[in-house]
Each structure stands twice: as structure tokens, then as C-alpha cells.
Design an enzyme around this catalytic site. Sequence first.
Site, mmCIF file in Angstrom:
data_model
loop_
_atom_site.group_PDB
_atom_site.id
_atom_site.type_symbol
_atom_site.label_atom_id
_atom_site.label_comp_id
_atom_site.label_asym_id
_atom_site.label_seq_id
_atom_site.Cartn_x
_atom_site.Cartn_y
_atom_site.Cartn_z
ATOM 1 N N CYS B 14 -87.043 21.739 -30.402
ATOM 2 C CA CYS B 14 -88.323 22.477 -30.839
ATOM 3 C C CYS B 14 -89.392 22.778 -29.533
ATOM 4 O O CYS B 14 -90.407 22.495 -29.705
ATOM 5 C CB CYS B 14 -88.932 21.708 -31.917
ATOM 6 N N ALA B 19 -89.747 26.371 -31.643
ATOM 7 C CA ALA B 19 -91.049 26.347 -32.523
ATOM 8 C C ALA B 19 -91.356 27.687 -32.920
ATOM 9 O O ALA B 19 -91.692 27.833 -34.234
ATOM 10 C CB ALA B 19 -92.257 25.945 -31.580
ATOM 11 N N ALA B 46 -84.253 18.910 -35.508
ATOM 12 C CA ALA B 46 -84.118 17.562 -34.719
ATOM 13 C C ALA B 46 -84.539 17.478 -33.153
ATOM 14 O O ALA B 46 -84.537 18.552 -32.564
ATOM 15 C CB ALA B 46 -82.438 17.592 -34.479
ATOM 16 N N LYS B 106 -77.387 28.984 -22.377
ATOM 17 C CA LYS B 106 -76.336 29.657 -21.158
ATOM 18 C C LYS B 106 -75.540 29.026 -20.308
ATOM 19 O O LYS B 106 -74.649 28.973 -19.918
ATOM 20 C CB LYS B 106 -77.225 30.760 -20.358
ATOM 21 N N VAL B 133 -78.703 35.690 -22.685
ATOM 22 C CA VAL B 133 -78.731 36.488 -21.894
ATOM 23 C C VAL B 133 -79.885 37.547 -21.823
ATOM 24 O O VAL B 133 -79.799 38.062 -22.897
ATOM 25 C CB VAL B 133 -77.348 37.468 -21.631
ATOM 26 N N LYS B 206 -75.191 34.180 -16.411
ATOM 27 C CA LYS B 206 -75.665 35.160 -17.172
ATOM 28 C C LYS B 206 -74.173 36.187 -16.863
ATOM 29 O O LYS B 206 -73.634 36.971 -17.888
ATOM 30 C CB LYS B 206 -76.715 35.867 -17.201
#
Lengths: 436, 436
Positions: B14, B19, B46, B106, B133, B206
Site C-alpha cells: 500500500c 493506495a 496486506a 518489473k 513498463v 523493462k
Amino acid sequence: MNGYRDLRVALLGCGSVGAQVARLILEHGDELAARAGARLTLAGIAVRNIDSPRDVDLPRELFTTDAERLVQSADIVIELMGGIEPAKTLILEALQGGADVVTANKALLAAHGRELADAAEQVGAQLSYEAAVAAAIPILRPLRESLAGDHITRLLGIVNGSTNYILDRMDRFGDSAEDAMRVAAELGYLEADPTLDVEGYDAAQKATILASIAFHTEVPVEAVYREGIADITLAQIETAKQAGYVIKLLAIAERITSADGTDGVSARVYPALINRDHPLAAVHGGKNAVFVEAEAAGELMFYGAGAGGAETASAVMGDLVSAARRHVIGGPGLPGSLHAELPILPVGEVSTAYQIMLDVQDQPGVLAAIAGILAEHGVSAASVTQSVAEDAAGQATLVIGTHVAREADLAATVEALRASSFVVGVTSMLRLEGQA
Amino acid sequence: MNGYRDLRVALLGCGSVGAQVARLILEHGDELAARAGARLTLAGIAVRNIDSPRDVDLPRELFTTDAERLVQSADIVIELMGGIEPAKTLILEALQGGADVVTANKALLAAHGRELADAAEQVGAQLSYEAAVAAAIPILRPLRESLAGDHITRLLGIVNGSTNYILDRMDRFGDSAEDAMRVAAELGYLEADPTLDVEGYDAAQKATILASIAFHTEVPVEAVYREGIADITLAQIETAKQAGYVIKLLAIAERITSADGTDGVSARVYPALINRDHPLAAVHGGKNAVFVEAEAAGELMFYGAGAGGAETASAVMGDLVSAARRHVIGGPGLPGSLHAELPILPVGEVSTAYQIMLDVQDQPGVLAAIAGILAEHGVSAASVTQSVAEDAAGQATLVIGTHVAREADLAATVEALRASSFVVGVTSMLRLEGQA
């Protein structure tokens, strides 16, 4: 190969796009099978005249003039005939028979999109049409799927390559409108009848499709406010350039709130000013781009070729593979969601800034009189420039940039300016788009 | 509402993205239900520490420290913890239990993407990671689905906002590298340890993900050739500008053919020159963009925010709605297709043009000697410019632009130039990308 099931693909139409689609299906069979999870068999190509010349050398036995019969035996139908009929009837027959349909027919979708979507949804078939807007650019799928958890607030599209080519030549090379039109026609950017492009009808069809998807609301093409580029002059482009703007023909779909507090949708097409450092300003030549503003994602842009046989075929093939996967996986197609049913608001409710050019009598009190007219209509000037030195007739040219105001107020302001005895003529009125 | 079935969504992590995802799920419940065809219930969040401050005010009863238990009860798991463990174990548990997984991780995908994809495929679950990405930009779905019937040939990405911000400041405002870094750090563009960004590790992760999807081939992050921007000087940027180029840190994935005729894939990250009228040159500040070249579609570009809580959350939400639809429709998720299994070729097999800057002795024969060194290695000069007047020590600075040649030959040429008695030093060696 590898126990893949076969899917029968019917191709309706074999112009520059259709020929490329046929070629890709025939040439890339193994690759497509690996990606789709099914072998795509080109069951046939329906054309009006089997002996017409084609862009691609294709097996003669694939061609037929019996489109209806071909559709009946297909799992997936690709409609690239264009026009309303017989395309509409054939697509409806295909969907009612449970086949998935891929089409690039923007005129048909703009006029009868809801009817087609409803037909697909009733039987759980998939209707997809990525190629109908901005050809090669993946825009409809990202709007529908990638932004499915976000809220789109505005969408500005350069969706007509011909007019972008013309405006870009005028801006970059200083061509007159006539010269730019002539070159565009010579290079094949314009149809024999350029009205569809130049008057913004083509862009309006695409605005309908984009707005419907972005806002989950049916937006009839008749509800799209439309102005073309026929009256845009080199002088306007030069004046725009001096102020740091470029003129682009934009298809705009926007969530707006009307003066009485109604939340709704605006769909409109007109030549507008955008800032030269806006990403859309870098879209040159015949290229297309769609600039998307969303609540969470912020600003996105999708850029690429807006026309061309192979380019458009790429989008058709993406839809084809997607439809094939649906057949393999089972389950209904993604319905064309129109659940929001927002009201379509008239252009008068739109808020933008204006740039107004006018010829005025060069005499005491003229600026005060003009400022008074603006104030009367609740419009405030952000800048006033005397762009041309006064001429022999005692006239001067003023360029007024306004702050953002409601279109109805701005239009009334322009009318009042026209009626003022100080004003010889209003020579240009352009909206400024792409501002925060 | 309307008999929608309920789907339980577990959120792991979070931070700034998590959030926003929680907020969007809670605030847009009805809208999401209409789009997904199922009601999305946030079953829990969690976190390591329930009392940590959050960007968004969220119901305290949603929080738990027991991620494992939360995962067990979920239909869809959103992993936004970052890092390898416990994220990897939790994702594998979720997939093995048949839950769909959405992640933005990533680093984990670059290191263990295949293992995760295999786990998903075994049970027919969906693993999706659009946010991993270029954050908000829809790029993975268009590559996978919209271009599924096309052949991607090259992909050039500005996928690290921090380094783009630094290079853009140097280019547009003439900042020194140190000043640009300092401002970037002050504005929060750089982490406390900027190595991941500045040395190109983030971009390489990426590149791995993009290359794997574009070419249906597993591309390990260790196989990505990597140079960062730490050594880029304002002098290089100014020299590039004079020649009509801009320097961008690019993540590149390309189909190439090696000297011995092997078809394969190159994945690489380095600061490269691109033409100032290339669409990527207009990507300023912290923005990201991925430029895609495909056989049929031609050139496409996807542009937008490459970071940010809400922006990244938008991509996560798109994956979430898509996963929810799969639950409603049934059928397996889209497998992570790696069927092509092309060889990964070393950077030496890549063909580009070079721009080489060198300080030379200003004496007769120097140009002939340098031309000889180029010719010896099969490299031909496209331009030679004496960019700085000779200095007191009798030296001059040359800027050589080469024609396209194989990297191995260009590297050998640079080595030979360094060894030449005429050459005081090679001060810059940059590749030119984005050419046809």
C-alpha cells in the site's frame, strides 16, 4: 499442425487493405496459429468483380462474387467493402449466425454502430473495428481495456491524415492552402471528392466512434459539431505560429458540465490552435495521433499511420487474432458497453479560449470599445496584439487572445464585434485546445 | 447490484500506487462492476506495518499483516510490494490456487518472468503486468494483442523518466550533468541510490519485458547490453544538438541478423543519438514513450507518464478489470507466449551509425590516417567536422559521423583510433538510433 482447430475466415472486399489482409493470413499461417491457438483458413474472398486487378497476387480459386454464401460458412468475417450496403446486411447475418466480425467500416459504424453492437451482444459474438479509427494505431483496444478502470476526461485526435498533411505543409513550408491541397491531391492524400476529408466528415465519424467508447455512451454522428479546414488561410497559420501555436484539425470528445449543471459529453471537429510544445504539434504529414487525458493515467498519446493498405491491415489482423482466441477459449465477446448513457451537450456548452483576428478602424476609443464588448459577454482578454501596421485606409489588424470562456459567450462576443462600427471585419476565429 | 457476482480482490502493498488502487476500487465500485461484469470487493490490504502513514485515507479494518492468508481467499491478487521476496512466493501461491495476478513488479518479472508465466499457464490463470513498463502507458496489451497479427521489427523505448528528465534538462536548459542530477534528486525523480536509474538497470529490466513480449522469446535481463548516462557530458549534448540530434537513454529490442546469418534478437540499453524530428525527440521531462516499428503497421508511438501513484494505478486497474472479465466469461488467461525461442545475439552483431568525437594532433596527414583506420575496419565516414578551433597545444577536435556498420567493426575502429599516434583521445562515442 499440432492439433490446432481450424477457423474459417471470410474476407469481404479486396481493395488495398483486403489484399494485404489476405496476404498476411496466407503467408503467416504457422505464426498466426501459434498466436491465436487456432489455424486460420482463408475460406474465400468476396468481390464484385473477380477479374479486377489486385495489389497482391492471390489464388484465383479463393475469389467469389457470392458474399452471402461465403458468410454463412465462416467462423470469422472480415468486412472491408466499405459503404453501408451490402456491408451492413452481411455483417448482421454473420453476427446472427454466431460468427465474429472484424470491420474497418467507419461510415457504417458511425451510422449504425449501436445496431451492430446489439446484434453481436445478443448472440455473444465479438464485433471489433480497431482499423476504423486511426488505421494502424492501437487506440480502441487501449481505450476499452487498458483504461477500463480509469475515467477518460478528454480525447483530442488528429484522425484525418489528408487534412493534417495539408495543414502541416502550410505550417512547415509556407504553402498557400491551394498549393497544399494540390500537392496532397497529387500524392494521393485526397480523394477525387475531397469534401469528406476537408469538411471534417471523416473526422466526425471517427469522433463518434471514439466518444462512444471513451464515455460508454451512444454519440450519433449528427450530434458531432463540425467545421472543416476549407477556410483556413496561410495568414491564420502564420499568426498562430507567431503566438506559439499550430493549427490542427482535431476530433474532440470531452466530458463537460453545462451551464445548468448537467454532466454530459461533447463531441466536435474543428481546426484548433494547440501549443507548439504539445505532443500533438509534433504530428506531421499524413500521420495520425490520439491524445487522451484520463483522471488517473494523466496524459497519454497514441501515434502512427492513419492510412495505408498494410498499415490498416495490421489493425485488422490484431482483431482477427483476438477473435480467433475467443473461439478457442469460448465465452462471449466483449460487449460494446454503452451503459453510461450521458447526454450529448451542444457546442455552445464547451469552454475554450479563443483567438480572434479583426480589422478595425484605427481611431481613438477603438480598444476601449472592443474591451467593453468582451466584458459585456463575460469574456476577458488574455492578450491583444496589433499584428499588422496600420494600412493606407487607416485600418489596423488586432489579434485578441481570450481567457477560457463558454463557447456560447465567445460566439456572441464575435457577433457583437462584427456589429461594432469600429470593426471592419472579423477575419479569423479559432479555438485553443489542449490546455489544462 | 444487478445480480453481479462478487470477486474478492487482495491487495499486497500500500505504497503510492497501492493506495491509489485501493481508492479507485472503493470509490468506483458501480462503474467498475458495469465494466467488469462483476462486483470487485477489496478483501484486504496486506502491509508490513498497519500504522504506517498512507497517501489515501483507507478503512483500517482492511489492513492485515497476514499476506498469505489474504491471498488464499482471493479471486484476483494485486501485487504492489516490489522486490523479489516475499512477492514471488505469494504470486506463485496465488496462481497455483487459480487466482489471477496483476503486478507492477518489473524487477521480479525481469528475473523470474518465465517461471511466473508458466505457473499461470499451468492452471489457466491470468498474469498481467501492464504497469511494470512505462507505468500509465498502455504498451504491453497493444504489443500482445493489437499487433498479434503483425511482425514487430524494432522497439525503441524511453522507459526511465529520471534519466530522461536529466538529459532533457541538459538539452533544453544547458544544465551541466551535475546540476541536472541535483535538480532531478530535489524533485524526487531520483532514488536515494540513483544507480538503478542512472546506470540503466531499470531500463534493462523493462527492455527484457518488452523484448520478450515483442519477439515471443525469453530474453534474460543478463543478456541485455547496458550502458548508463553517468558519463554523458554537456559537451556531448551540445555537439549532438549542432548535428541535429538529441541524446536519449533508449531501451532497444530489435530483430537482427548476425554476420553468420543467424536470425535473432538484440536487447540493449544505452544513451543514443536520435534525430530531432524523430517523435521520440519530443518526449520531454519525466515522460516515457515506446516507439514501435512493425512490418505492416509501420511506425507507432505510445506516450505518457512513466511513473506516479495514480498514473501507475491506472494501468493496474485496466489489468484488474480485464482479469475480472475473464472470471465472468470463463476460459483460461492469455498465456505468455514464448514460442519463437529466437537466439539472443550479442551487441557486437548490432548495426548502427556512430558519432565519434576525438582530439587529434593538428598536423599534416592526420585526416588521411584517420580515414585509413576507418577504411581498414570497413567503416565509412558520412561526415567529418572540425568542431572546435585548434587550441594552444596544437590540437583540434574532430566529430566523425559514420555510415551504418556492425557494432563490432565500429568498436574495433574506436580502439584503433585510440591507439593511433595522431589521436590524443577519443572523447565520445555515441550510436545513432531510429534511422530507417
